[in-house]
Design an enzyme around this catalytic site. Sequence first.
Site, PDB file in Angstrom:
ATOM      1  N   ASN A 292       0.868  -1.189   0.000  1.00 13.42           N
ATOM      2  CA  ASN A 292       0.000   0.000   0.000  1.00 13.42           C
ATOM      3  C   ASN A 292       0.902   1.235   0.000  1.00 13.42           C
ATOM      4  OD1 ASN A 292      -1.783   2.079   0.493  1.00 13.42           O
ATOM      5  ND2 ASN A 292      -2.214   1.489   2.612  1.00 13.42           N
TER       6      ASN A 292
ATOM      7  N   LYS B 153       0.074   4.251  -0.317  1.00 15.76           N
ATOM      8  CA  LYS B 153      -0.577   5.465   0.225  1.00 15.76           C
ATOM      9  C   LYS B 153      -0.354   6.637  -0.747  1.00 15.76           C
ATOM     10  CE  LYS B 153       0.310   3.599   4.762  1.00 15.76           C
ATOM     11  NZ  LYS B 153       0.195   3.803   6.194  1.00 15.76           N
TER      12      LYS B 153
ATOM     13  N   HIS C 271      -9.432   1.197   5.113  1.00 17.36           N
ATOM     14  CA  HIS C 271      -8.137   1.403   5.764  1.00 17.36           C
ATOM     15  C   HIS C 271      -8.331   2.366   6.934  1.00 17.36           C
ATOM     16  CE1 HIS C 271      -3.991   2.624   6.435  1.00 17.36           C
ATOM     17  NE2 HIS C 271      -3.632   1.517   5.800  1.00 17.36           N
TER      18      HIS C 271
ATOM     19  N   GLU D 141      -6.731   4.806   7.881  1.00 12.92           N
ATOM     20  CA  GLU D 141      -6.539   6.225   7.553  1.00 12.92           C
ATOM     21  C   GLU D 141      -7.797   6.816   6.914  1.00 12.92           C
ATOM     22  OE1 GLU D 141      -2.828   5.736   5.449  1.00 12.92           O
ATOM     23  OE2 GLU D 141      -1.915   5.113   7.335  1.00 12.92           O
TER      24      GLU D 141
ATOM     25  N   GLU E 232      -5.198  -4.988  10.705  1.00 16.13           N
ATOM     26  CA  GLU E 232      -4.183  -3.944  10.850  1.00 16.13           C
ATOM     27  C   GLU E 232      -4.414  -3.167  12.140  1.00 16.13           C
ATOM     28  OE1 GLU E 232      -2.195  -2.823   7.003  1.00 16.13           O
ATOM     29  OE2 GLU E 232      -3.947  -1.543   7.139  1.00 16.13           O
TER      30      GLU E 232
ATOM     31  N   GLY F 245       2.683   2.156  10.823  1.00 14.47           N
ATOM     32  CA  GLY F 245       3.658   3.242  10.708  1.00 14.47           C
ATOM     33  C   GLY F 245       4.385   3.571  12.000  1.00 14.47           C
TER      34      GLY F 245
ATOM     35  N   SER G 191       3.657  -2.218  10.448  1.00 17.90           N
ATOM     36  CA  SER G 191       5.107  -2.247  10.653  1.00 17.90           C
ATOM     37  C   SER G 191       5.756  -3.577  10.248  1.00 17.90           C
ATOM     38  CB  SER G 191       5.439  -1.885  12.113  1.00 17.90           C
ATOM     39  OG  SER G 191       5.053  -0.543  12.371  1.00 17.90           O
TER      40      SER G 191
HETATM   41  C1  PEP Z   1      -0.616   0.282   6.175  1.00 16.43           C
HETATM   42  O1  PEP Z   1      -0.680   1.475   5.978  1.00 16.43           O
HETATM   43  O2  PEP Z   1      -1.521  -0.445   5.752  1.00 16.43           O
HETATM   44  C2  PEP Z   1       0.525  -0.246   6.908  1.00 16.43           C
HETATM   45  C3  PEP Z   1       0.458  -1.460   7.339  1.00 16.43           C
HETATM   46  O3  PEP Z   1       1.591   0.600   7.091  1.00 16.43           O
HETATM   47  P1  PEP Z   1       3.034   0.223   7.736  1.00 16.43           P
HETATM   48  O4  PEP Z   1       3.470  -1.055   7.091  1.00 16.43           O
HETATM   49  O5  PEP Z   1       3.902   1.373   7.352  1.00 16.43           O
HETATM   50  O6  PEP Z   1       2.842   0.077   9.189  1.00 16.43           O
END
Ligand code: PEP
Length: 263
Positions: A13, A15, A105, A107, A175, A181, A221
């Site tokens: 992803n 983003k 998601h 976000e 998630e 992040g 992460s």
């Molecule tokens: C995400 O945005 O779906 C995500 C898992 O980000 P990260 O891997 O940076 O934690």
Amino acid sequence: MAIAPRTPLIAGNWKMNLDHLQAVAFVQKLHWTLKDAKHEDGSVEVAVFPPFTDLRTVQTLLDADKIPFALGAQDLSAHDSGAYTGEVSGAFLAKLDNRYVIIGHSERRQYHAESDEVVAAKVKAALRHGLIPVICVGETSEDLEKFGASAVPVAQLTAALAGVKADAEIVVAYEPVWAIGSGQAATPQQAQDVCATLRGVIAEKLGADAAAKTRVLYGGSVKAANIASFMREPDVDGALVGGASLVVDEFAAIIRYQKHVGV
Ligand code: PEP
């Protein structure tokens, strides 16, 4: 390309990163890296989720160079067409050979106030257009403290599956919001426990067959150093990767996790 049931899926992803020119350079480099490592054998499905403005360019590249990556979008409209300024229809995404679309998601839930109802409507829109929804669920650190790890993801997935037919192909991504992040991933055991619980929700809502076939991903992460520990878990069928999917060598190493599983 037909995908065998529960083929591990490593999904990047991006983003709001990488314009269409940067996307081309990235996809080419990733392809060469995996090809050099002889890792385009279909044992892992690779999917990239660029920004909307990159999709046509990346689609053309994948098609022209026969690069075996799946394409996905990061969101879609719950509506099919009409007076919805700024929205993107699932019909348009399907025309661009997108296989997947991320829905719900954290976000989008946080910055665009997407409710469980909106997420459910988007899941239906994706399925109407032959797209596979990657349904994201996850708890915040406050939720974790108050309700434990599973309660919020279970409620979110239950709502997202309302009205979904048993034979629909979906992907679920657990998630935890606190892990996205932050550099602080869930433990493999935490991921396994919630992913197994979510598979139970799929069984309850769509039946045992769907639960056995559906890929449940972990995201938050994920990096090359921890992917193998997640992929050893029986209910983790892949990863949704944010930050680490923007660095070619790191993302390639994640895709090549099998090198490290069982070591
Ligand atoms: C995400 O945005 O779906 C995500 C898992 O980000 P990260 O891997 O940076 O934690």
